[in-house]
Enzyme design. Structure first.
Site, PDB file in Angstrom:
ATOM      1  N   TYR A 111      -6.994 -10.781  23.125  1.00 49.25           N
ATOM      2  CA  TYR A 111      -8.399 -10.409  22.850  1.00 49.25           C
ATOM      3  C   TYR A 111      -8.880  -9.554  24.017  1.00 49.25           C
ATOM      4  O   TYR A 111      -8.160  -9.328  24.993  1.00 49.25           O
ATOM      5  CB  TYR A 111      -9.271 -11.670  22.725  1.00 49.25           C
ATOM      6  CG  TYR A 111      -9.093 -12.607  23.894  1.00 49.25           C
ATOM      7  CD1 TYR A 111      -8.180 -13.664  23.824  1.00 49.25           C
ATOM      8  CD2 TYR A 111      -9.756 -12.404  25.097  1.00 49.25           C
ATOM      9  CE1 TYR A 111      -7.968 -14.503  24.912  1.00 49.25           C
ATOM     10  CE2 TYR A 111      -9.545 -13.221  26.188  1.00 49.25           C
ATOM     11  CZ  TYR A 111      -8.652 -14.272  26.080  1.00 49.25           C
ATOM     12  OH  TYR A 111      -8.429 -15.087  27.170  1.00 49.25           O
ATOM     13  N   GLU A 142       8.916 -28.365  59.180  1.00 51.13           N
ATOM     14  CA  GLU A 142      10.045 -27.462  58.867  1.00 51.13           C
ATOM     15  C   GLU A 142      10.111 -26.245  59.788  1.00 51.13           C
ATOM     16  O   GLU A 142      10.939 -25.369  59.628  1.00 51.13           O
ATOM     17  CB  GLU A 142       9.910 -26.993  57.405  1.00 51.13           C
ATOM     18  CG  GLU A 142      10.118 -28.105  56.396  1.00 51.13           C
ATOM     19  CD  GLU A 142      11.514 -28.728  56.505  1.00 51.13           C
ATOM     20  OE1 GLU A 142      11.633 -29.935  56.288  1.00 51.13           O
ATOM     21  OE2 GLU A 142      12.471 -27.990  56.851  1.00 51.13           O
ATOM     22  N   THR A 161     -11.060 -17.132  33.857  1.00 53.11           N
ATOM     23  CA  THR A 161     -10.379 -18.330  34.366  1.00 53.11           C
ATOM     24  C   THR A 161      -9.250 -17.993  35.339  1.00 53.11           C
ATOM     25  O   THR A 161      -8.829 -18.834  36.106  1.00 53.11           O
ATOM     26  CB  THR A 161      -9.789 -19.120  33.188  1.00 53.11           C
ATOM     27  OG1 THR A 161      -8.882 -18.248  32.477  1.00 53.11           O
ATOM     28  CG2 THR A 161     -10.882 -19.620  32.268  1.00 53.11           C
ATOM     29  N   ASP A 162      -8.750 -16.759  35.294  1.00 51.79           N
ATOM     30  CA  ASP A 162      -7.554 -16.448  36.081  1.00 51.79           C
ATOM     31  C   ASP A 162      -7.774 -16.584  37.586  1.00 51.79           C
ATOM     32  O   ASP A 162      -6.890 -17.032  38.301  1.00 51.79           O
ATOM     33  CB  ASP A 162      -7.066 -15.015  35.778  1.00 51.79           C
ATOM     34  CG  ASP A 162      -6.487 -14.922  34.378  1.00 51.79           C
ATOM     35  OD1 ASP A 162      -6.168 -13.804  33.935  1.00 51.79           O
ATOM     36  OD2 ASP A 162      -6.390 -15.980  33.721  1.00 51.79           O
ATOM     37  N   LYS A 192      -5.991 -23.770  38.050  1.00 49.34           N
ATOM     38  CA  LYS A 192      -5.633 -23.520  36.652  1.00 49.34           C
ATOM     39  C   LYS A 192      -4.173 -23.935  36.493  1.00 49.34           C
ATOM     40  O   LYS A 192      -3.293 -23.401  37.157  1.00 49.34           O
ATOM     41  CB  LYS A 192      -5.836 -22.034  36.307  1.00 49.34           C
ATOM     42  CG  LYS A 192      -5.639 -21.713  34.835  1.00 49.34           C
ATOM     43  CD  LYS A 192      -6.008 -20.266  34.521  1.00 49.34           C
ATOM     44  CE  LYS A 192      -5.818 -19.961  33.031  1.00 49.34           C
ATOM     45  NZ  LYS A 192      -6.184 -18.550  32.694  1.00 49.34           N
ATOM     46  N   THR A 215     -13.055 -14.492  29.674  1.00 49.42           N
ATOM     47  CA  THR A 215     -12.853 -14.873  28.263  1.00 49.42           C
ATOM     48  C   THR A 215     -14.099 -15.450  27.642  1.00 49.42           C
ATOM     49  O   THR A 215     -14.376 -15.266  26.458  1.00 49.42           O
ATOM     50  CB  THR A 215     -11.705 -15.899  28.179  1.00 49.42           C
ATOM     51  OG1 THR A 215     -10.499 -15.242  28.526  1.00 49.42           O
ATOM     52  CG2 THR A 215     -11.566 -16.488  26.797  1.00 49.42           C
TER      53      THR A 215
HETATM   54  N1  DAS Z   1      -8.149 -12.512  31.776  1.00 49.15           N
HETATM   55  C1  DAS Z   1      -8.780 -13.802  31.900  1.00 49.15           C
HETATM   56  C2  DAS Z   1      -9.827 -13.718  32.992  1.00 49.15           C
HETATM   57  O1  DAS Z   1     -10.768 -12.927  32.898  1.00 49.15           O
HETATM   58  C3  DAS Z   1      -9.482 -14.265  30.701  1.00 49.15           C
HETATM   59  C4  DAS Z   1     -10.045 -15.637  30.952  1.00 49.15           C
HETATM   60  O2  DAS Z   1      -9.271 -16.574  30.799  1.00 49.15           O
HETATM   61  O3  DAS Z   1     -11.209 -15.786  31.328  1.00 49.15           O
HETATM   62  O4  DAS Z   1      -9.678 -14.481  33.932  1.00 49.15           O
END
Ligand code: DAS
Length: 357
Positions: free
Chosen positions: A54, A314, A120-121, A193, A40
């Protein structure tokens, strides 16, 4: 004697005046490499208010750098476009390529630190992988954004500025791979995240941040205790591929479907993201025992974000010859297990690694 002393005093004063007259040259700024992978932070939307829907990974590293001229005040930066992908498409092969490139760059005397711009994913996974394979004490900082570069109040530029300032700082040396988002500094091992859209999504829920960026300067409050970077035993220099390790998410009625499918797919390890304290249903336990009997290494993790999975709690891990994931998330336990399998299949040794990293 007096004449010699006088001559020395005169020579000293002459030197002192000469030095004072010469303007002091400021020390050159540290050289920070920015490795861009997409995400992103490099994304563009149809309008300035587009913050979902986007296109990620469209802006190149030179444009990212040009958008933040203030970078030049904190470091000499060079950019390299390693990938241009949304990070849901990141793969272990990408990790190996990135890890080798980071090791190459940090071995150079002229490189003070590395910043990696990333989606970020899966940012937390790439960060932890690098934390376990980079052989340098120099700063490695991962950074992303939750809003595309075209959005009102895009968070990418300030995140990038902070990440470069952090990577250029002496304070960040020796602290392992860091994630710097939204003014926070988190350890690669602990950060995750926590929100699909919020700007402050990256948190270390149980253990907290290592520090914060304040006016472009890092303020650290603690250090991460587990081994990383220069203390790691893992080496990817000649590694062609990472052993395949799958994650089975448990839920009411999940049974053994996912586990059997991974065994059939030929995985070398399975991380079971159990319910509660890593609890196994009767069916899942049976499937994992069969998997173990085929030589697949089994790690009991939990789908719960906090706490550690207790060994022999467990499930009778000693009798079943299972490993427990400590407090690692399933997605990070998978990375550590894959790297562990590059060195051993001995479960006692692997359990040691889960206590060390
Ligand atoms: N799809 C997400 C990624 O590329 C966009 C982001 O949050 O960076 O991880």
């Amino acid at each position: 004697m007096t004449r010699r002393l006088n001559a020395l005093v005169v020579a000293f004063l002459a030197l002192a005046f000469a030095a004072a007259a010469e303007p002091l040259q400021p020390a050159p700024l540290p050289h920070v490499m920015i490795l861009a992978t997409g995400g992103t932070i490099a994304g563009t939307g149809a309008t300035a208010t587009t913050t979902v829907g986007y296109t990620a990974a469209t802006i190149g590293v030179e444009a990212l750098i040009a958008a933040v001229p203030e970078l030049a005040k904190v470091a000499r930066v060079s950019g390299e476009q390693v990938f241009q992908i949304a990070s849901e498409n990141m793969t272990p092969d990408n990790w190996l390529r990135l890890g080798r490139r980071v090791n190459e760059l940090l071995a150079r005397d002229d490189v003070a630190g590395v910043v990696i711009t990333h989606g970020t994913d899966t940012l937390e996974e790439t960060a932890y992988f690098l934390d376990l394979v980079v052989k340098s004490a120099k700063p490695i900082v991962l950074v992303g954004a939750m809003r595309p570069a075209t959005a009102i109040s895009a968070d990418g530029p300030m995140n990038l500025y902070n990440a470069v300032a952090l990577a250029a700082s002496r304070e960040a040396v020796g602290r392992g791979v860091l994630v710097c988002m939204n003014d926070r500094i988190d350890a690669a091992r602990d950060v995750t995240k926590t929100n699909t859209v919020a700007l402050d999504t990256f948190r270390s829920p149980e253990l907290g941040v290592l520090g914060m960026m304040e006016g472009g300067r890092p303020a650290f409050y603690r250090t991460a205790d587990r081994a990383h970077t220069t203390a790691t035993e893992f080496d990817i220099k000649d590694l062609r591929e990472l052993p395949k390790v799958g994650i089975a998410l448990a839920y009411a009625g999940s049974g053994r479907i996912a586990i059997d499918a991974m065994v059939a797919a030929g995985v070398k390890g399975i991380v079971n993201a159990g319910v509660g304290d890593g609890s196994l249903s009767v069916e899942a336990r049976a499937a994992l025992v069969e998997a173990r009997a085929k030589g697949i290494v089994v790690v009991r993790a939990s789908r719960i974000p906090g706490g550690a999975v207790a060994r022999n709690g467990e499930a009778d891990d000693d009798a079943l010859d299972f490993v427990v994931a400590d407090n690692l998330s399933p997605q990070k336990a998978r990375i550590l297990l894959a790297l562990a399998l590059t060195r051993t299949t001995d479960t006692r040794e692997i359990q040691r690694m889960f206590r060390r990293y």
